[in-house]
Design an enzyme around this catalytic site. Sequence first.
Site, short mmCIF file in Angstrom:
data_model
loop_
_atom_site.label_atom_id
_atom_site.label_comp_id
_atom_site.label_asym_id
_atom_site.label_seq_id
_atom_site.Cartn_x
_atom_site.Cartn_y
_atom_site.Cartn_z
N CYS A 94 0.80 -1.22 0.00
CA CYS A 94 0.00 0.00 0.00
C CYS A 94 0.85 1.28 0.00
O CYS A 94 1.41 1.62 -1.02
CB CYS A 94 -1.01 -0.04 1.15
SG CYS A 94 -2.38 1.07 0.84
N HIS A 191 -3.43 -5.62 2.34
CA HIS A 191 -2.88 -5.11 3.59
C HIS A 191 -2.24 -6.10 4.51
O HIS A 191 -2.20 -7.27 4.24
CB HIS A 191 -3.98 -4.38 4.35
CG HIS A 191 -3.94 -2.95 4.02
ND1 HIS A 191 -2.80 -2.23 4.14
CD2 HIS A 191 -4.86 -2.12 3.51
CE1 HIS A 191 -3.03 -1.00 3.73
NE2 HIS A 191 -4.28 -0.90 3.34
N1 GLN Z 1 -1.92 7.02 2.06
C1 GLN Z 1 -2.08 6.15 0.96
C2 GLN Z 1 -3.46 6.20 0.31
O1 GLN Z 1 -4.47 6.43 0.96
C3 GLN Z 1 -1.76 4.72 1.38
C4 GLN Z 1 -2.76 4.20 2.38
C5 GLN Z 1 -2.41 2.91 3.00
O2 GLN Z 1 -1.24 2.51 3.16
N2 GLN Z 1 -3.44 2.26 3.41
O3 GLN Z 1 -3.57 6.03 -0.90
#
Ligand code: GLN
EC number: 6.3.5.13
Length: 236
Positions: A94, A191
């Site tokens: 992510c 995740h």
């Molecule tokens: N901040 C990034 C987004 O919202 C990554 C989010 C995350 O790692 N869940 O796209």
Amino acid sequence: MSTEALRLVWVYPDLLSTYGDRGNLLIMARRADLRGLPVECHEVRSDQPVPTGGDIYLIGGGEDGPQALAAQRLIADGGFQGAARRGAVIFAVCAGYQLLGSSFFAKGARCTGLELMDLQSDRGETRAVGELAGPIDPALGLPPLTGFENHGGRTHLGPGAKPLVTVQVGVGNDGRTEGAWAGNMLGTYAHGPALARNPAIADLLIKWATGETLEPLDDTWPDKLRNERLTAIGTR
Ligand code: GLN
């Protein structure tokens, strides 16, 4: 078999660990251990230099603020990029995945990424939250990915990065593909427990790092979970 320990480096757990990314480190270490591979785990906080001599680097998910700070500190340090350029294996989730590209959005501003993979991320109009699933690039020989995503960004791949998954459920990069891989780098929007749910990816990363063909393990439970999720979310 080499007796040198497999060095796992978890990058910036203080900034990029919003979704239980430690689980990925534990799964990787356990699956190496079950094959008799000695393992050393290093956790590198964002006020420490990133060692360049690791075998597998993990970089996890995070909110916009910590993600932007992580980018600044990694760019200033250079160790992570040095390791990637010498061919170390990288597994990025992510926010960590977005960081591998040339740029990403955080708190409404475009931020410079690490330029390790041919991709860049923009703001999405909606957040992508929920189950994520689909077949993995057949070149990798892995069972379908299942996971959970929660991100605002959308990721666009250039010709130098291959899509990891064709999306059946969820959004991933852009509603069509999810994640990317190139050389020894693999990124995903799936995740925290990505490797618990997809242990074959952990094995692939260990194989990339060691060059060894790994004995199969009893994956009855992860297989059951994957089949249950694929049925529950309607892909079969
Ligand atoms: N901040 C990034 C987004 O919202 C990554 C989010 C995350 O790692 N869940 O796209």
